[in-house]
Design a protein around this motif. Structure first.
Motif, PDB file in Angstrom:
ATOM      1  N   ARG A 174      62.092  50.398  47.298  1.00 21.68           N
ATOM      2  CA  ARG A 174      62.444  49.938  48.645  1.00 21.68           C
ATOM      3  C   ARG A 174      61.519  50.533  49.696  1.00 21.68           C
ATOM      4  NH1 ARG A 174      65.473  45.701  47.717  1.00 21.68           N
ATOM      5  NH2 ARG A 174      66.279  45.827  49.836  1.00 21.68           N
ATOM      6  N   SER A 175      60.335  50.920  49.301  1.00 22.67           N
ATOM      7  CA  SER A 175      59.376  51.520  50.228  1.00 22.67           C
ATOM      8  C   SER A 175      59.096  50.591  51.403  1.00 22.67           C
ATOM      9  CB  SER A 175      58.062  51.839  49.517  1.00 22.67           C
ATOM     10  OG  SER A 175      58.263  52.773  48.485  1.00 22.67           O
ATOM     11  N   THR A 176      58.926  51.179  52.569  1.00 23.04           N
ATOM     12  CA  THR A 176      58.660  50.403  53.779  1.00 23.04           C
ATOM     13  C   THR A 176      57.191  49.985  53.833  1.00 23.04           C
ATOM     14  OG1 THR A 176      58.077  52.370  55.056  1.00 23.04           O
ATOM     15  CG2 THR A 176      60.417  51.730  55.002  1.00 23.04           C
ATOM     16  N   LEU A 177      56.892  49.113  54.776  1.00 25.20           N
ATOM     17  CA  LEU A 177      55.509  48.700  54.997  1.00 25.20           C
ATOM     18  C   LEU A 177      54.641  49.920  55.303  1.00 25.20           C
ATOM     19  CD1 LEU A 177      53.392  46.421  55.412  1.00 25.20           C
ATOM     20  CD2 LEU A 177      54.120  46.346  57.814  1.00 25.20           C
ATOM     21  N   ALA A 178      55.163  50.849  56.103  1.00 23.04           N
ATOM     22  CA  ALA A 178      54.401  52.052  56.451  1.00 23.04           C
ATOM     23  C   ALA A 178      54.109  52.893  55.211  1.00 23.04           C
ATOM     24  CB  ALA A 178      55.176  52.877  57.479  1.00 23.04           C
ATOM     25  N   GLN A 179      55.063  53.006  54.311  1.00 29.43           N
ATOM     26  CA  GLN A 179      54.863  53.792  53.095  1.00 29.43           C
ATOM     27  C   GLN A 179      53.830  53.135  52.178  1.00 29.43           C
ATOM     28  OE1 GLN A 179      59.062  53.846  52.131  1.00 29.43           O
ATOM     29  NE2 GLN A 179      59.165  56.068  52.469  1.00 29.43           N
ATOM     30  N   TRP A 180      53.875  51.811  52.079  1.00 30.02           N
ATOM     31  CA  TRP A 180      52.882  51.106  51.277  1.00 30.02           C
ATOM     32  C   TRP A 180      51.499  51.217  51.919  1.00 30.02           C
ATOM     33  CZ3 TRP A 180      52.581  49.896  46.506  1.00 30.02           C
ATOM     34  CH2 TRP A 180      53.736  49.608  45.761  1.00 30.02           C
ATOM     35  N   ALA A 181      51.442  51.166  53.230  1.00 33.26           N
ATOM     36  CA  ALA A 181      50.163  51.305  53.923  1.00 33.26           C
ATOM     37  C   ALA A 181      49.517  52.647  53.591  1.00 33.26           C
ATOM     38  CB  ALA A 181      50.372  51.158  55.430  1.00 33.26           C
ATOM     39  N   GLU A 182      50.333  53.688  53.549  1.00 34.32           N
ATOM     40  CA  GLU A 182      49.804  55.009  53.207  1.00 34.32           C
ATOM     41  C   GLU A 182      49.288  55.030  51.773  1.00 34.32           C
ATOM     42  OE1 GLU A 182      51.267  59.698  53.169  1.00 34.32           O
ATOM     43  OE2 GLU A 182      52.584  58.122  53.959  1.00 34.32           O
ATOM     44  N   ARG A 183      49.998  54.342  50.854  1.00 35.46           N
ATOM     45  CA  ARG A 183      49.576  54.322  49.448  1.00 35.46           C
ATOM     46  C   ARG A 183      48.247  53.602  49.253  1.00 35.46           C
ATOM     47  NH1 ARG A 183      55.234  52.498  46.502  1.00 35.46           N
ATOM     48  NH2 ARG A 183      56.539  54.149  47.386  1.00 35.46           N
ATOM     49  N   VAL A 184      48.037  52.544  50.002  1.00 33.53           N
ATOM     50  CA  VAL A 184      46.800  51.768  49.806  1.00 33.53           C
ATOM     51  C   VAL A 184      45.730  52.128  50.837  1.00 33.53           C
ATOM     52  CG1 VAL A 184      48.026  49.864  48.706  1.00 33.53           C
ATOM     53  CG2 VAL A 184      47.651  49.801  51.179  1.00 33.53           C
ATOM     54  N   ALA A 185      46.000  53.186  51.601  1.00 35.58           N
ATOM     55  CA  ALA A 185      44.999  53.780  52.507  1.00 35.58           C
ATOM     56  C   ALA A 185      44.540  52.860  53.619  1.00 35.58           C
ATOM     57  CB  ALA A 185      43.807  54.273  51.692  1.00 35.58           C
ATOM     58  N   VAL A 186      45.503  52.240  54.305  1.00 38.00           N
ATOM     59  CA  VAL A 186      45.207  51.479  55.519  1.00 38.00           C
ATOM     60  C   VAL A 186      46.313  51.779  56.524  1.00 38.00           C
ATOM     61  CG1 VAL A 186      43.966  49.587  54.400  1.00 38.00           C
ATOM     62  CG2 VAL A 186      46.443  49.429  54.694  1.00 38.00           C
ATOM     63  N   SER A 187      46.113  51.382  57.773  1.00 41.10           N
ATOM     64  CA  SER A 187      47.156  51.563  58.765  1.00 41.10           C
ATOM     65  C   SER A 187      48.264  50.534  58.550  1.00 41.10           C
ATOM     66  CB  SER A 187      46.582  51.410  60.174  1.00 41.10           C
ATOM     67  OG  SER A 187      46.225  50.057  60.419  1.00 41.10           O
ATOM     68  N   GLU A 188      49.444  50.827  59.063  1.00 38.11           N
ATOM     69  CA  GLU A 188      50.564  49.898  58.933  1.00 38.11           C
ATOM     70  C   GLU A 188      50.227  48.559  59.585  1.00 38.11           C
ATOM     71  OE1 GLU A 188      55.343  49.612  60.084  1.00 38.11           O
ATOM     72  OE2 GLU A 188      54.186  51.442  60.494  1.00 38.11           O
ATOM     73  N   ARG A 189      49.611  48.600  60.737  1.00 40.09           N
ATOM     74  CA  ARG A 189      49.254  47.363  61.434  1.00 40.09           C
ATOM     75  C   ARG A 189      48.243  46.554  60.631  1.00 40.09           C
ATOM     76  NH1 ARG A 189      47.569  47.700  67.685  1.00 40.09           N
ATOM     77  NH2 ARG A 189      49.783  48.314  67.732  1.00 40.09           N
ATOM     78  N   SER A 190      47.259  47.233  60.046  1.00 35.95           N
ATOM     79  CA  SER A 190      46.237  46.536  59.255  1.00 35.95           C
ATOM     80  C   SER A 190      46.848  45.887  58.013  1.00 35.95           C
ATOM     81  CB  SER A 190      45.128  47.501  58.838  1.00 35.95           C
ATOM     82  OG  SER A 190      44.407  47.964  59.962  1.00 35.95           O
ATOM     83  N   LEU A 191      47.788  46.587  57.362  1.00 42.17           N
ATOM     84  CA  LEU A 191      48.419  46.031  56.168  1.00 42.17           C
ATOM     85  C   LEU A 191      49.285  44.826  56.522  1.00 42.17           C
ATOM     86  CD1 LEU A 191      48.890  46.077  53.164  1.00 42.17           C
ATOM     87  CD2 LEU A 191      50.736  47.745  53.515  1.00 42.17           C
ATOM     88  N   ALA A 192      49.997  44.914  57.637  1.00 34.80           N
ATOM     89  CA  ALA A 192      50.820  43.782  58.075  1.00 34.80           C
ATOM     90  C   ALA A 192      49.945  42.555  58.314  1.00 34.80           C
ATOM     91  CB  ALA A 192      51.579  44.150  59.340  1.00 34.80           C
ATOM     92  N   ARG A 193      48.811  42.773  58.955  1.00 34.01           N
ATOM     93  CA  ARG A 193      47.891  41.674  59.238  1.00 34.01           C
ATOM     94  C   ARG A 193      47.273  41.138  57.943  1.00 34.01           C
ATOM     95  NH1 ARG A 193      45.445  44.053  63.034  1.00 34.01           N
ATOM     96  NH2 ARG A 193      43.773  44.997  61.811  1.00 34.01           N
ATOM     97  N   LEU A 194      46.916  42.043  57.034  1.00 33.58           N
ATOM     98  CA  LEU A 194      46.316  41.637  55.762  1.00 33.58           C
ATOM     99  C   LEU A 194      47.301  40.832  54.919  1.00 33.58           C
ATOM    100  CD1 LEU A 194      43.898  41.881  53.779  1.00 33.58           C
ATOM    101  CD2 LEU A 194      45.014  43.961  52.890  1.00 33.58           C
ATOM    102  N   MET A 195      48.544  41.278  54.868  1.00 33.37           N
ATOM    103  CA  MET A 195      49.561  40.575  54.091  1.00 33.37           C
ATOM    104  C   MET A 195      49.747  39.151  54.600  1.00 33.37           C
ATOM    105  SD  MET A 195      51.789  40.686  51.585  1.00 33.37           S
ATOM    106  CE  MET A 195      51.979  42.430  51.183  1.00 33.37           C
ATOM    107  N   LEU A 196      49.835  39.003  55.907  1.00 25.07           N
ATOM    108  CA  LEU A 196      50.023  37.673  56.500  1.00 25.07           C
ATOM    109  C   LEU A 196      48.791  36.802  56.261  1.00 25.07           C
ATOM    110  CD1 LEU A 196      52.072  36.047  58.126  1.00 25.07           C
ATOM    111  CD2 LEU A 196      50.949  36.864  60.209  1.00 25.07           C
TER     112      LEU A 196
END
Length: 262
Positions: A174-196
């Motif tokens: 149940r990891s959050t977007l922020a936790q996944w962002a840390e795992r894949v070494a990007v910012s939360e905002r960048s991961l949100a944009r990349l996912m979309l």
């Protein structure tokens, strides 16, 4: 009936007939059919259990009595639940106005029976024969079948692939977007944009789609709603059922029998 080993010897491209079929039963254990491709397009139909098809741009779930269409020439692999019963329909290019992209069909009982009958026929049936005429009707009916949304988009981007593999290995995460962002070494905002950008979905919607697909696969394989809820990490069965009903309009126990008998 043919076993899994028989499938490895079956080459649908050895005949130029408009369509040929194969019935496949898998006993007692889950099975993965490795990545492969063929000239003919393929409809993977789950009669019992479920199958997940992996293609370059995503995963497709085929619960009982639905089918996923894979266009000819597209590399794919199939992962089946234990004791699955499958039918494969292979269609020659341009034999029918079928989609150029992967999709999932709701398959009628008539089409299931016709594919089952075709699987018992020799793949080199004569042009103009009864089997040939049946194939023409089968293909005409297939193109009219409604589509279902059992697709999880996954791009070739390494970070998206890593998240998808993480969910596949631990669906209860149940990891959050922020936790996944840390795992894949990007910012939360960048991961949100990349996912979309890569999947067309927000992180939350994408994870929900993964949960829906996994739930359909496991329930089709006979796993209880309570156990599926636990597998997906929900705090209660009620929370899982609420999510499922909100997304698909019915509870799991009502949704699957309706689609099974279409």
């Amino acid at each position: 009936m043919p076993s899994y080993s028989a499938h490895t010897d079956f080459d649908p491209d050895k005949t130029d007939r408009p369509a040929v079929a194969l019935h496949l039963e898998l006993k007692d254990y889950a099975t993965e059919i490795p990545a492969h491709r063929h000239r003919k397009g393929q409809l993977v139909l789950a009669l019992h259990g479920a199958v997940t098809c992996h293609v370059a741009d995503g995963w497709w779930i085929v619960p009982a009595n639905c089918g996923v269409w894979i266009p000819g020439g597209m590399e794919h692999s199939n992962f089946t639940t234990a004791n699955a019963q499958l039918s494969f329909l292979f269609v020659e290019p341009d034999a029918a106005a079928l989609p150029a992209l992967c999709c999932t069909f709701s398959v009628s009982p008539m089409i299931r029976e016709m594919i089952g009958h075709l699987a018992k026929q020799a793949p080199d049936y004569e042009t103009g024969s009864h089997t040939d005429r049946l194939v023409r009707v089968l293909l005409d009916e297939l193109v009219l079948m409604p589509k279902e949304d059992f697709h999880l988009p996954i791009s070739e981007h390494t970070k998206i692939r890593k998240i998808a593999e993480g969910f596949a290995n631990n669906p209860a995460d149940r990891s959050t977007l922020a936790q996944w962002a840390e795992r894949v070494a990007v910012s939360e905002r960048s991961l949100a944009r990349l996912m979309l950008q890569e999947t067309g979905m927000t992180f939350g919607r994408w994870r929900q789609q993964f949960h829906l697909m996994l739930a359909l696969r496991e329930i089709s394989a006979g796993v209880s709603v309570q156990n599926v809820s636990a597998i997906l990490g929900y705090e209660s069965v009620t929370a899982f059922i609420t999510m499922f009903k909100k997304a698909l309009g019915q509870t799991p126990t009502r949704y699957l029998p309706v689609h099974k008998n279409k």
